[in-house]
Design a protein around this motif. Structure first.
Motif, mmCIF file in Angstrom:
data_model
loop_
_atom_site.group_PDB
_atom_site.id
_atom_site.type_symbol
_atom_site.label_atom_id
_atom_site.label_comp_id
_atom_site.label_asym_id
_atom_site.label_seq_id
_atom_site.Cartn_x
_atom_site.Cartn_y
_atom_site.Cartn_z
ATOM 1 N N ALA A 145 0.827 -1.208 0.000
ATOM 2 C CA ALA A 145 0.000 0.000 0.000
ATOM 3 C C ALA A 145 0.861 1.258 0.000
ATOM 4 O O ALA A 145 0.521 2.251 -0.651
ATOM 5 C CB ALA A 145 -0.935 -0.011 1.212
ATOM 6 N N GLN A 146 1.986 1.223 0.711
ATOM 7 C CA GLN A 146 2.873 2.392 0.741
ATOM 8 C C GLN A 146 3.435 2.671 -0.648
ATOM 9 O O GLN A 146 3.539 3.830 -1.065
ATOM 10 C CB GLN A 146 4.030 2.167 1.723
ATOM 11 C CG GLN A 146 3.611 2.287 3.176
ATOM 12 C CD GLN A 146 4.763 2.057 4.145
ATOM 13 O OE1 GLN A 146 5.808 1.537 3.769
ATOM 14 N NE2 GLN A 146 4.564 2.424 5.395
ATOM 15 N N ILE A 147 3.785 1.616 -1.376
ATOM 16 C CA ILE A 147 4.274 1.807 -2.746
ATOM 17 C C ILE A 147 3.171 2.458 -3.581
ATOM 18 O O ILE A 147 3.407 3.433 -4.292
ATOM 19 C CB ILE A 147 4.719 0.464 -3.371
ATOM 20 C CG1 ILE A 147 5.914 -0.097 -2.593
ATOM 21 C CG2 ILE A 147 5.058 0.637 -4.848
ATOM 22 C CD1 ILE A 147 6.271 -1.531 -2.934
ATOM 23 N N GLY A 148 1.942 1.954 -3.435
ATOM 24 C CA GLY A 148 0.806 2.523 -4.166
ATOM 25 C C GLY A 148 0.583 3.982 -3.819
ATOM 26 O O GLY A 148 0.194 4.783 -4.672
ATOM 27 N N SER A 149 0.856 4.343 -2.562
ATOM 28 C CA SER A 149 0.614 5.718 -2.130
ATOM 29 C C SER A 149 1.696 6.667 -2.639
ATOM 30 O O SER A 149 1.674 7.851 -2.335
ATOM 31 C CB SER A 149 0.523 5.794 -0.610
ATOM 32 O OG SER A 149 1.823 5.793 -0.054
ATOM 33 N N GLY A 150 2.660 6.149 -3.374
ATOM 34 C CA GLY A 150 3.638 7.016 -4.013
ATOM 35 C C GLY A 150 5.016 7.002 -3.387
ATOM 36 O O GLY A 150 5.930 7.645 -3.893
ATOM 37 N N ALA A 151 5.178 6.281 -2.275
ATOM 38 C CA ALA A 151 6.500 6.188 -1.647
ATOM 39 C C ALA A 151 7.306 5.119 -2.392
ATOM 40 O O ALA A 151 7.452 3.993 -1.933
ATOM 41 C CB ALA A 151 6.366 5.852 -0.169
ATOM 42 N N THR A 152 7.820 5.504 -3.564
ATOM 43 C CA THR A 152 8.412 4.496 -4.453
ATOM 44 C C THR A 152 9.654 3.827 -3.877
ATOM 45 O O THR A 152 9.984 2.703 -4.250
ATOM 46 C CB THR A 152 8.768 5.108 -5.825
ATOM 47 O OG1 THR A 152 9.510 6.310 -5.588
ATOM 48 C CG2 THR A 152 7.531 5.410 -6.624
ATOM 49 N N VAL A 153 10.340 4.503 -2.953
ATOM 50 C CA VAL A 153 11.550 3.902 -2.390
ATOM 51 C C VAL A 153 11.216 2.630 -1.598
ATOM 52 O O VAL A 153 12.064 1.766 -1.398
ATOM 53 C CB VAL A 153 12.325 4.927 -1.518
ATOM 54 C CG1 VAL A 153 11.620 5.173 -0.180
ATOM 55 C CG2 VAL A 153 13.757 4.474 -1.286
ATOM 56 N N ILE A 154 9.954 2.491 -1.208
ATOM 57 C CA ILE A 154 9.537 1.302 -0.449
ATOM 58 C C ILE A 154 9.639 0.046 -1.332
ATOM 59 O O ILE A 154 9.665 -1.070 -0.828
ATOM 60 C CB ILE A 154 8.116 1.492 0.145
ATOM 61 C CG1 ILE A 154 8.079 2.748 1.043
ATOM 62 C CG2 ILE A 154 7.665 0.297 0.971
ATOM 63 C CD1 ILE A 154 9.026 2.734 2.232
ATOM 64 N N ILE A 155 9.729 0.233 -2.650
ATOM 65 C CA ILE A 155 9.999 -0.909 -3.539
ATOM 66 C C ILE A 155 11.276 -1.612 -3.068
ATOM 67 O O ILE A 155 11.359 -2.845 -3.072
ATOM 68 C CB ILE A 155 10.138 -0.439 -5.011
ATOM 69 C CG1 ILE A 155 8.784 0.074 -5.513
ATOM 70 C CG2 ILE A 155 10.653 -1.565 -5.910
ATOM 71 C CD1 ILE A 155 8.844 0.750 -6.874
ATOM 72 N N VAL A 156 12.258 -0.824 -2.628
ATOM 73 C CA VAL A 156 13.511 -1.405 -2.126
ATOM 74 C C VAL A 156 13.240 -2.204 -0.840
ATOM 75 O O VAL A 156 13.780 -3.292 -0.654
ATOM 76 C CB VAL A 156 14.572 -0.301 -1.880
ATOM 77 C CG1 VAL A 156 15.859 -0.903 -1.337
ATOM 78 C CG2 VAL A 156 14.838 0.476 -3.150
ATOM 79 N N SER A 157 12.380 -1.673 0.039
ATOM 80 C CA SER A 157 12.009 -2.417 1.260
ATOM 81 C C SER A 157 11.335 -3.728 0.892
ATOM 82 O O SER A 157 11.601 -4.769 1.493
ATOM 83 C CB SER A 157 11.044 -1.613 2.130
ATOM 84 O OG SER A 157 11.622 -0.417 2.552
ATOM 85 N N LEU A 158 10.434 -3.663 -0.107
ATOM 86 C CA LEU A 158 9.713 -4.866 -0.523
ATOM 87 C C LEU A 158 10.685 -5.899 -1.089
ATOM 88 O O LEU A 158 10.617 -7.089 -0.728
ATOM 89 C CB LEU A 158 8.635 -4.514 -1.555
ATOM 90 C CG LEU A 158 7.822 -5.684 -2.096
ATOM 91 C CD1 LEU A 158 7.003 -6.338 -0.992
ATOM 92 C CD2 LEU A 158 6.891 -5.235 -3.213
ATOM 93 N N LEU A 159 11.622 -5.447 -1.938
ATOM 94 C CA LEU A 159 12.612 -6.377 -2.489
ATOM 95 C C LEU A 159 13.465 -6.957 -1.369
ATOM 96 O O LEU A 159 13.808 -8.148 -1.381
ATOM 97 C CB LEU A 159 13.486 -5.671 -3.529
ATOM 98 C CG LEU A 159 12.777 -5.263 -4.830
ATOM 99 C CD1 LEU A 159 13.708 -4.461 -5.724
ATOM 100 C CD2 LEU A 159 12.265 -6.493 -5.578
ATOM 101 N N SER A 160 13.798 -6.143 -0.375
ATOM 102 C CA SER A 160 14.565 -6.641 0.772
ATOM 103 C C SER A 160 13.757 -7.683 1.539
ATOM 104 O O SER A 160 14.313 -8.674 2.026
ATOM 105 C CB SER A 160 14.935 -5.501 1.717
ATOM 106 O OG SER A 160 15.551 -4.462 1.028
ATOM 107 N N ALA A 161 12.456 -7.434 1.666
ATOM 108 C CA ALA A 161 11.599 -8.396 2.372
ATOM 109 C C ALA A 161 11.530 -9.714 1.606
ATOM 110 O O ALA A 161 11.548 -10.801 2.198
ATOM 111 C CB ALA A 161 10.204 -7.814 2.577
#
Lengths: 177, 189
Positions: A145-161
Motif C-alpha cells: 500500500a505504501q508503494i501505491g501511495s507514491g513512496a516508491t523507495v519502499i519498492i527497495v524495502s519490498l525487495l529486501s523483504a
C-alpha cells in the motif's frame, strides 16, 4: 522413478504429487489455498477487488503510516490497538457464524479451517518481525500500500523483504524450530 | 459533496477495524482462502528463484490468488492517495512530534516520513538500515514466524489458534524493543 507407470497408477501418482505439493505449501504457513476446485485464472479478479478495498482502508485509516506505528509502540495512541482489536473481534464472530451455520463458499464448497501447530519459529521469527515492523513502520501488506501511495523507495524495502523470505527458505533446515 | 469530504478525512479505528475483520469471511466465502499477506513474498520467491530449495519448490500457480490480492492492495493505495486524498498533514501525538524533531524529522506530510524514506536517504547509513535492513527483517521474520499481522494476529486469533497468540505477542515485544530502545540510536545516525 519407475518408467512403467500405466494410466491408472499415473493418476495415483498425480494425486500423490498434489498432496505432496500441498504439504510443502502448507509448511509454516497460515495462508493456504484450500479450494479443491480448478478455476480459470481470471476468477482471481475477485481477490483483486477485495485487495483494492483493503488497500483503501489501509491508507484512509493511516494504518500504513510510519507515525501511527511509532505511536502504537510508544503507547501514545489507541488507534492501532482499536483497529487490530476490532478487526479480530469481527473476524472471530464471522468465523463462529460460518462454523455454526455451516456457511459454504459461493461455489458451494465447504469452508475449511486448519489448526496451526506451535514451533519456536513463532517466537524467534515473531521477535525479528516485530523489530522490522517498528523500524519500517510496515508489515508486508502495508509495504504494497505504501508503494501505491507514491513512496516508491519502499519498492527497495519490498525487495529486501522478498530477499529476507528467500534467505529464510535457504537457511530453514539449520534454524531452530 | 459533504459525503465525499467525510470519506476523505482519516477514518476512525471503529470503521477501519471492522472492515479489515470482514476480509476474513470475505476471502473464505469467495473461495476458501485463508487471509494472509506475508505468504505472497514466499510465492514470489517460488515463482522467480526457487533455486531447488524445498521450501520454494511447489506449484505457486495454485496460490496466485494471493498475488492478485496484494496487487489489489497496491492499487487501493493509488486510489486512496489520488481520489480520496486527505489534504491535511497527519495529526500525530505531540510527544512523538517533539521526540522526532530531535532527530530532524519534522515533515508530517505523507504517511511515510519523507526525511527518512526517500531515494536520497537510501544511500545514507540511516536510510540503508531503515529501508533495506528493516525490510529484510520483515521478510525473514514473518516467514520464520509463519505469518504476519494478517495471518497470525487477525486470521489466527479469529480462529483461536494459540500459536498465533504467541506470535502476536512476540511481534509486539519486538516492536516495543525496537521503537523504544534501538530506533533512537538509528535515528541519531
Amino acid at each position: 522413478m519407475s518408467n512403467n507407470i500405466n494410466l491408472q497408477t499415473s493418476d495415483e501418482f498425480i494425486v500423490e504429487q498434489e498432496s505432496h505439493d500441498y504439504e510443502v505449501r502448507a509448511t509454516d504457513s497460515v495462508c493456504i489455498n484450500d479450494s479443491h476446485l480448478h478455476h480459470k485464472w481470471y476468477y482471481n479478479f475477485k481477490y483483486l477487488a477485495v485487495g483494492i478495498i483493503f488497500g483503501i482502508v489501509f491508507l484512509k485509516a493511516e494504518i500504513i503510516s510510519w507515525f501511527r506505528i511509532q505511536e502504537m509502540f510508544r503507547l501514545q495512541s489507541f488507534h492501532m490497538y482499536g483497529v487490530i482489536g476490532s478487526a479480530v473481534m469481527v473476524g472471530l464472530v464471522s468465523v463462529l457464524l460460518i462454523k455454526k451455520f455451516k456457511i459454504k463458499t459461493i461455489y458451494g464448497e465447504e469452508i475449511e479451517f486448519h489448526d496451526k501447530t506451535f514451533n519456536k519459529g513463532q517466537i524467534y521469527g515473531g521477535l525479528l518481525f516485530g523489530l522490522g515492523w517498528a523500524i519500517t513502520g510496515a508489515c508486508p501488506g502495508p509495504l504494497f500500500a505504501q508503494i501505491g501511495s507514491g513512496a516508491t523507495v519502499i519498492i527497495v524495502s519490498l525487495l529486501s523483504a522478498i530477499a529476507g523470505t528467500w534467505v529464510y527458505g535457504y537457511l530453514r533446515e539449520r534454524l531452530p524450530h | 459533496m459533504d459525503y465525499i469530504d467525510y470519506i476523505k478525512n482519516p477514518w476512525p479505528w471503529y470503521v477501519a477495524g471492522p472492515l479489515i475483520g470482514l476480509t476474513v469471511p470475505a476471502l473464505l466465502i469467495l473461495g476458501n482462502k485463508t487471509f494472509g499477506i506475508s505468504s505472497s513474498l514466499r510465492h514470489i520467491c517460488a515463482m522467480c528463484l526457487p533455486a531447488k530449495i524445498p521450501f520454494f519448490t511447489y506449484d505457486w500457480k495454485k496460490e496466485i490468488w494471493n498475488l492478485f490480492f496484494v496487487f489489489g492492495i497496491l492499487i487501493g493505495g493509488i486510489v486512496a492517495i489520488t481520489i480520496l486524498k486527505n489534504p491535511d498533514p497527519i495529526l500525530i501525538n505531540p510527544d512523538l512530534a517533539i521526540e522526532l524533531a530531535k532527530y530532524g524529522v519534522n515533515d508530517f506530510h505523507g504517511l511515510v516520513p519523507v526525511q527518512l524514506f526517500s531515494w536520497e536517504s537510501l544511500f545514507t547509513l540511516k536510510g540503508l538500515i531503515m529501508i533495506v535492513v528493516g525490510g529484510f527483517t520483515v521478510g525473514f521474520g514473518t516467514r520464520y514466524a509463519g505469518g504476519c499481522t494478517s495471518g497470525h494476529a487477525i486470521m489466527g486469533l479469529s480462529t483461536l489458534q494459540w500459536p498465533s497468540l504467541v506470535a502476536t505477542c512476540c511481534f509486539m515485544v519486538g516492536g516495543f524493543i525496537m521503537a523504544n530502545l534501538i530506533l533512537p540510536y538509528v535515528l541519531s545516525l
